[in-house]
Design a protein around this motif. Sequence first.
Motif, PDB file in Angstrom:
ATOM      1  N   SER B  11       0.833  -1.200   0.000  1.00 38.29           N
ATOM      2  CA  SER B  11       0.000   0.000   0.000  1.00 38.29           C
ATOM      3  C   SER B  11       0.869   1.253   0.000  1.00 38.29           C
ATOM      4  O   SER B  11       0.519   2.249  -0.634  1.00 38.29           O
ATOM      5  CB  SER B  11      -0.988  -0.005   1.165  1.00 38.29           C
ATOM      6  N   LEU B  12       2.013   1.196   0.692  1.00 35.69           N
ATOM      7  CA  LEU B  12       2.906   2.359   0.657  1.00 35.69           C
ATOM      8  C   LEU B  12       3.475   2.566  -0.740  1.00 35.69           C
ATOM      9  O   LEU B  12       3.504   3.695  -1.238  1.00 35.69           O
ATOM     10  CB  LEU B  12       4.052   2.181   1.654  1.00 35.69           C
ATOM     11  N   GLY B  15       0.716   3.756  -3.036  1.00 38.79           N
ATOM     12  CA  GLY B  15       0.290   5.100  -2.630  1.00 38.79           C
ATOM     13  C   GLY B  15       1.283   6.154  -3.067  1.00 38.79           C
ATOM     14  O   GLY B  15       0.902   7.162  -3.661  1.00 38.79           O
ATOM     15  N   PHE B  16       2.566   5.908  -2.810  1.00 34.56           N
ATOM     16  CA  PHE B  16       3.547   6.914  -3.195  1.00 34.56           C
ATOM     17  C   PHE B  16       3.759   6.962  -4.697  1.00 34.56           C
ATOM     18  O   PHE B  16       4.061   8.014  -5.253  1.00 34.56           O
ATOM     19  CB  PHE B  16       4.860   6.695  -2.434  1.00 34.56           C
ATOM     20  N   PHE B  18       1.319   6.620  -6.773  1.00 31.07           N
ATOM     21  CA  PHE B  18       0.190   7.455  -7.194  1.00 31.07           C
ATOM     22  C   PHE B  18       0.500   8.930  -6.959  1.00 31.07           C
ATOM     23  O   PHE B  18       0.214   9.785  -7.797  1.00 31.07           O
ATOM     24  CB  PHE B  18      -1.054   7.023  -6.406  1.00 31.07           C
ATOM     25  N   LEU B  19       1.121   9.238  -5.806  1.00 34.68           N
ATOM     26  CA  LEU B  19       1.409  10.636  -5.491  1.00 34.68           C
ATOM     27  C   LEU B  19       2.498  11.222  -6.391  1.00 34.68           C
ATOM     28  O   LEU B  19       2.467  12.401  -6.708  1.00 34.68           O
ATOM     29  CB  LEU B  19       1.858  10.761  -4.024  1.00 34.68           C
ATOM     30  N   TYR B  20       3.469  10.394  -6.764  1.00 35.71           N
ATOM     31  CA  TYR B  20       4.630  10.957  -7.447  1.00 35.71           C
ATOM     32  C   TYR B  20       4.705  10.695  -8.943  1.00 35.71           C
ATOM     33  O   TYR B  20       5.336  11.458  -9.668  1.00 35.71           O
ATOM     34  CB  TYR B  20       5.916  10.491  -6.755  1.00 35.71           C
TER      35      TYR B  20
END
Lengths: 296, 274
Positions: B11-12, B15-16, B18-20
């Motif tokens: 998930s990390l 998630g990251f 997706f953010l970056y």
Amino acid sequence: MRRLILIAVPYIWLLALFLVPFIIVLKIALSDAWLAIPPYVPTLDISAGWAGFKDFLSGLDFENFIFLTEDDLYWKAYLSSLKIAAISTLFTLLVGYPIAYGMAKAPDEWRPTLLMLVILPFWTSFLIRVYSWMGILSQEGYLNQTLMSLGLISEPLIILNTNAAVYIGIVYTYLPFMILPIYSALEKLDASLIEAAEDLGCSRLSAFWLVTIPLSKQGIIAGCFLVFIPTIGEFVIPSLLGGSQTLMIGKVLWEEFFSNRDWPVASAVAVILLLILVIPIILFQRNEQKQREANE
Amino acid sequence: MRRFSWFNATSLTLGFAFLYLPMVILIIYSFNASKLVTVWAGFSTKWYGELMQNEAFLDAAWVTIKVAVISSTIATALGTMAAIVMVRSGRFLGRTLFSGMIYAPLVMPEVITGLSLLLLFIGIGLDRGVLTIVLAHTTFSMCYVSVVVSSRLVSFDQSLEEAALDLGCSPFQAFFLVTLPIIAPAVISGWLLAFTLSLDDLVIASFTSGPSATTLPMKIWSSVRLGVSPEINALSTIMIGIVTIGVITASLVSKSTVARQQREERAAERLSAG
């Protein structure tokens, strides 16, 4: 004396540049559109004294508000803003919770870096972050290119200029607002409580449902409000990523003002938008208050 | 401690990513030689060169920096004053209104703030331009500054300032020699926050600026509406770079400040113990 100056300077600044403009919006919302500069009547004529003030008051009415209730464009825009805000808040929660959970469970020495990585996008330009999705989601964009070269789709997906793109844009830009409060709630959570639940026969999943989720409730609520409230009045995301059918009140206000140049109606739209926002804002502050009391 | 599970790692990572990922793609394609933004045609920095030739962008960048520096500086002064009033002044007439006006702009939709300020400027006959954008940005960013600074002031030990007063400082000196150095990290991060808010703002600037002043976000906005362009990618990359360097520097500085303070405290403890 010194104290007086200390209070007076920021006070007067806020009165002049926050409260007074707001009263002007309220006043213009009650005025009529007119072909003039400024494009509304009545204007307050101070030199006419009390009589001028009475004339001014008698010229005000609720016509614009009645107009807003008659034209269903505005109703639909308010409702669809609430709907888009609610749906995207839910998606942000679904995406943000696992990230916050992973961060809280990560080794201690990673956490400051992870936290920094969540905050960093918050400092980068909002406009650029929204813009970056235009290239990804467009018909010949990177997403469609990738999916087609993988053979997953044969026709490009149409995502840009639909509500789906608006949801993606909102989830993306507001994700840090969701992650941070949930992370700070989960970080405080005592791991021995979960171990106790598992010792007492809970499966890991039900321990999560029965212990972790309720104990991070405050963080979830705070995060949801932090996403929901600003999303309702959002303008940039629906204008860049949304299509003509994407109806959001921030966009309507902008167009009413800049394209139709109907200032009184734009002002009335703004007043009602604020009234709609009052309820979630009060609920949010109650939640914050409760949290503070719980911490003390 | 439980082992860091696969689920959390996944998930990390996702998630990251997706953010970056969107920003990474943007940066990569700013070095694309092709005018077609979605087709890779080799590495090139020509869009950066064209950007440097583009007078309109350079003018807008200059206006933006001017507005951001002036408005964040005034906002920091006013916001710090407001924070001191909120934390220290106890009760005074109209305190509820004051704290309401501090918190309301934080939740106010930008379209409303922009509209109301524009109507004010027209009402008093102020010509719209750099000055009006500065006034508008100062007003909303001072509220952010005051929230940041007051959270630091709450945990500040007031006896330090009282000691300075007892030792003969004037209240003015006590503030500048004792209080300000201690709350300085919060004041600096307040300034940085105000600066980036101003740098980033499109909606309020669009309402409050006149034909004489166009900010960078307004310029980006008008060209982005026509679609993705490599020049905007290059400009975005520069802006992302500046912010990244700024945030990382700020966090390193504050980390070393905290470390120094801890060292000094330990030294003081040793002295008093010895």
